[in-house]
Scaffold this motif. Structure first.
Motif, PDB file in Angstrom:
ATOM      1  N   UNK A 132      14.656  54.444  54.601  1.00  0.00           N
ATOM      2  CA  UNK A 132      13.790  55.093  53.166  1.00  0.00           C
ATOM      3  C   UNK A 132      14.331  54.680  52.491  1.00  0.00           C
ATOM      4  N   UNK A 133      15.787  53.712  52.400  1.00  0.00           N
ATOM      5  CA  UNK A 133      17.161  52.851  51.607  1.00  0.00           C
ATOM      6  C   UNK A 133      16.186  51.735  51.138  1.00  0.00           C
ATOM      7  N   UNK A 134      15.819  51.279  52.774  1.00  0.00           N
ATOM      8  CA  UNK A 134      14.484  49.482  52.689  1.00  0.00           C
ATOM      9  C   UNK A 134      13.396  50.044  52.115  1.00  0.00           C
ATOM     10  N   UNK A 135      12.685  50.951  52.301  1.00  0.00           N
ATOM     11  CA  UNK A 135      11.150  51.525  51.538  1.00  0.00           C
ATOM     12  C   UNK A 135      11.692  51.186  49.749  1.00  0.00           C
ATOM     13  N   UNK A 136      12.534  52.094  49.874  1.00  0.00           N
ATOM     14  CA  UNK A 136      12.685  51.917  48.223  1.00  0.00           C
ATOM     15  C   UNK A 136      13.044  50.994  47.903  1.00  0.00           C
ATOM     16  N   UNK A 137      13.974  49.919  48.676  1.00  0.00           N
ATOM     17  CA  UNK A 137      14.381  49.000  47.833  1.00  0.00           C
ATOM     18  C   UNK A 137      12.918  47.628  48.013  1.00  0.00           C
ATOM     19  N   UNK A 138      11.949  48.037  49.280  1.00  0.00           N
ATOM     20  CA  UNK A 138      11.206  46.917  48.534  1.00  0.00           C
ATOM     21  C   UNK A 138       9.741  47.117  47.256  1.00  0.00           C
ATOM     22  N   UNK A 139      10.289  48.389  47.274  1.00  0.00           N
ATOM     23  CA  UNK A 139       8.829  48.742  46.279  1.00  0.00           C
ATOM     24  C   UNK A 139       9.514  48.521  44.864  1.00  0.00           C
ATOM     25  N   UNK A 140      10.863  48.809  44.726  1.00  0.00           N
ATOM     26  CA  UNK A 140      12.015  48.673  43.769  1.00  0.00           C
ATOM     27  C   UNK A 140      11.812  46.922  43.223  1.00  0.00           C
ATOM     28  N   UNK A 141      11.894  45.545  44.253  1.00  0.00           N
ATOM     29  CA  UNK A 141      11.921  44.871  44.182  1.00  0.00           C
ATOM     30  C   UNK A 141      10.521  44.559  43.791  1.00  0.00           C
ATOM     31  N   UNK A 142       9.376  45.111  44.284  1.00  0.00           N
ATOM     32  CA  UNK A 142       7.686  44.289  43.666  1.00  0.00           C
ATOM     33  C   UNK A 142       7.382  44.847  42.644  1.00  0.00           C
ATOM     34  N   UNK A 143       8.221  46.141  41.888  1.00  0.00           N
ATOM     35  CA  UNK A 143       8.633  46.391  40.526  1.00  0.00           C
ATOM     36  C   UNK A 143       9.354  45.653  39.931  1.00  0.00           C
ATOM     37  N   UNK A 144       9.738  44.620  40.344  1.00  0.00           N
ATOM     38  CA  UNK A 144      10.839  43.630  39.440  1.00  0.00           C
ATOM     39  C   UNK A 144      11.901  43.598  39.150  1.00  0.00           C
ATOM     40  N   UNK A 145      12.467  44.681  40.330  1.00  0.00           N
ATOM     41  CA  UNK A 145      14.032  44.653  40.131  1.00  0.00           C
ATOM     42  C   UNK A 145      14.799  44.012  41.244  1.00  0.00           C
ATOM     43  N   UNK A 146      15.693  43.621  40.648  1.00  0.00           N
ATOM     44  CA  UNK A 146      17.484  42.897  41.843  1.00  0.00           C
ATOM     45  C   UNK A 146      17.592  44.218  42.480  1.00  0.00           C
ATOM     46  N   UNK A 147      17.465  44.242  42.899  1.00  0.00           N
ATOM     47  CA  UNK A 147      17.870  45.075  44.734  1.00  0.00           C
ATOM     48  C   UNK A 147      18.554  44.709  45.675  1.00  0.00           C
ATOM     49  N   UNK A 148      20.309  45.009  45.887  1.00  0.00           N
ATOM     50  CA  UNK A 148      21.586  44.663  46.536  1.00  0.00           C
ATOM     51  C   UNK A 148      21.749  45.855  47.341  1.00  0.00           C
ATOM     52  N   UNK A 149      20.970  45.415  48.866  1.00  0.00           N
ATOM     53  CA  UNK A 149      21.267  46.469  49.763  1.00  0.00           C
ATOM     54  C   UNK A 149      22.611  46.324  50.471  1.00  0.00           C
ATOM     55  N   UNK A 150      23.887  46.847  50.839  1.00  0.00           N
ATOM     56  CA  UNK A 150      24.542  46.876  51.418  1.00  0.00           C
ATOM     57  C   UNK A 150      25.275  47.848  52.906  1.00  0.00           C
ATOM     58  N   UNK A 151      25.421  47.355  54.198  1.00  0.00           N
ATOM     59  CA  UNK A 151      25.304  48.968  54.946  1.00  0.00           C
ATOM     60  C   UNK A 151      26.956  48.580  55.351  1.00  0.00           C
ATOM     61  N   UNK A 152      27.700  50.081  54.999  1.00  0.00           N
ATOM     62  CA  UNK A 152      28.942  50.167  55.987  1.00  0.00           C
ATOM     63  C   UNK A 152      28.790  51.280  57.166  1.00  0.00           C
ATOM     64  N   UNK A 162      15.557  56.773  36.874  1.00  0.00           N
ATOM     65  CA  UNK A 162      17.584  55.989  36.835  1.00  0.00           C
ATOM     66  C   UNK A 162      17.003  54.143  36.920  1.00  0.00           C
ATOM     67  N   UNK A 163      15.849  55.455  38.325  1.00  0.00           N
ATOM     68  CA  UNK A 163      15.992  53.712  39.263  1.00  0.00           C
ATOM     69  C   UNK A 163      15.118  52.705  37.865  1.00  0.00           C
ATOM     70  N   UNK A 164      13.922  53.000  37.473  1.00  0.00           N
ATOM     71  CA  UNK A 164      12.920  52.720  36.660  1.00  0.00           C
ATOM     72  C   UNK A 164      13.654  52.880  35.724  1.00  0.00           C
ATOM     73  N   UNK A 212      22.346  47.955  34.575  1.00  0.00           N
ATOM     74  CA  UNK A 212      22.883  48.440  36.459  1.00  0.00           C
ATOM     75  C   UNK A 212      22.844  50.015  36.887  1.00  0.00           C
ATOM     76  N   UNK A 213      22.191  50.210  38.086  1.00  0.00           N
ATOM     77  CA  UNK A 213      22.805  51.341  39.038  1.00  0.00           C
ATOM     78  C   UNK A 213      22.833  51.674  39.850  1.00  0.00           C
ATOM     79  N   UNK A 214      23.696  51.960  40.620  1.00  0.00           N
ATOM     80  CA  UNK A 214      24.779  52.103  41.653  1.00  0.00           C
ATOM     81  C   UNK A 214      24.330  53.409  42.316  1.00  0.00           C
ATOM     82  N   UNK A 215      23.740  53.102  44.140  1.00  0.00           N
ATOM     83  CA  UNK A 215      24.224  54.756  44.660  1.00  0.00           C
ATOM     84  C   UNK A 215      24.564  54.610  45.571  1.00  0.00           C
ATOM     85  N   UNK A 216      25.734  55.495  45.917  1.00  0.00           N
ATOM     86  CA  UNK A 216      26.145  55.848  47.173  1.00  0.00           C
ATOM     87  C   UNK A 216      25.784  56.449  48.168  1.00  0.00           C
TER      88      UNK A 216
END
Length: 153
Positions: free
Chosen positions: A133-153, A99-101, A5-9
């Motif tokens: 940028x994060x939405x594009x990254x999340x979509x790309x990573x999901x296409x690569x089979x990653x489980x992605x969670x995005x939370x906004x504050x 790290x993302x991959x 698991x990887x978390x980006x802040x």
């Protein structure tokens, strides 16, 4: 989340009173951690003992503190296969891509505060740049089979 698991802040919260909750969530996440942006690192330091800047010594799992929006843009370009020669921050961007991959699951904790420093980067001073940028990254990573969670504050 299972596996590696990887978390980006990324960025402070829209409302400063939410910064502590955001940092607490980040610190509680399992696995590796990356802080994107000097303003974000400064925000984290407000909640660390002694107000020290975040390091792998005082933030378990922290592997990288990098620039924010510009590095995220480079990461997206690298993941999309664009060729980039002699670009600043390429080392951080390549480390972030690796790290993302490597991760099976990725959490993005995104603060929606307007970052005034973006004006000097010729970017609009709007949180939409970061969130896009994060939405594009999340979509790309999901296409690569990653489980992605995005939370906004």
């Amino acid at each position: 989340m299972k596996g590696k698991h990887l978390t980006l802040l990324i960025g402070p919260a829209k409302y400063q009173e939410d910064d502590q909750r955001m940092v607490s969530m980040f610190l509680a996440e399992p696995g590796k951690k990356i802080i994107c942006g000097s303003t974000t690192a400064t925000m984290v330091s407000r909640f660390l003992p002694g107000g020290e800047l975040p390091t792998p010594t005082n933030v378990p799992g922290l592997i990288l503190v990098t620039d924010g929006t510009m590095t995220l843009r480079l990461v997206l370009d690298l993941l999309q296969g664009f060729i980039m020669d002699d670009l600043p921050h390429r080392t951080d961007a390549k480390a972030l891509v690796s790290s993302l991959l490597e991760a099976n699951s990725i959490s993005f904790l995104i603060g929606m505060a307007v970052n005034k420093s973006q004006r000097s980067l010729s970017l609009p001073a709007k949180p939409v740049v970061k969130s896009r940028l994060v939405r594009e990254l999340a979509d790309l990573l999901q296409d690569k089979g990653k489980q992605v969670m995005v939370e906004y504050f």
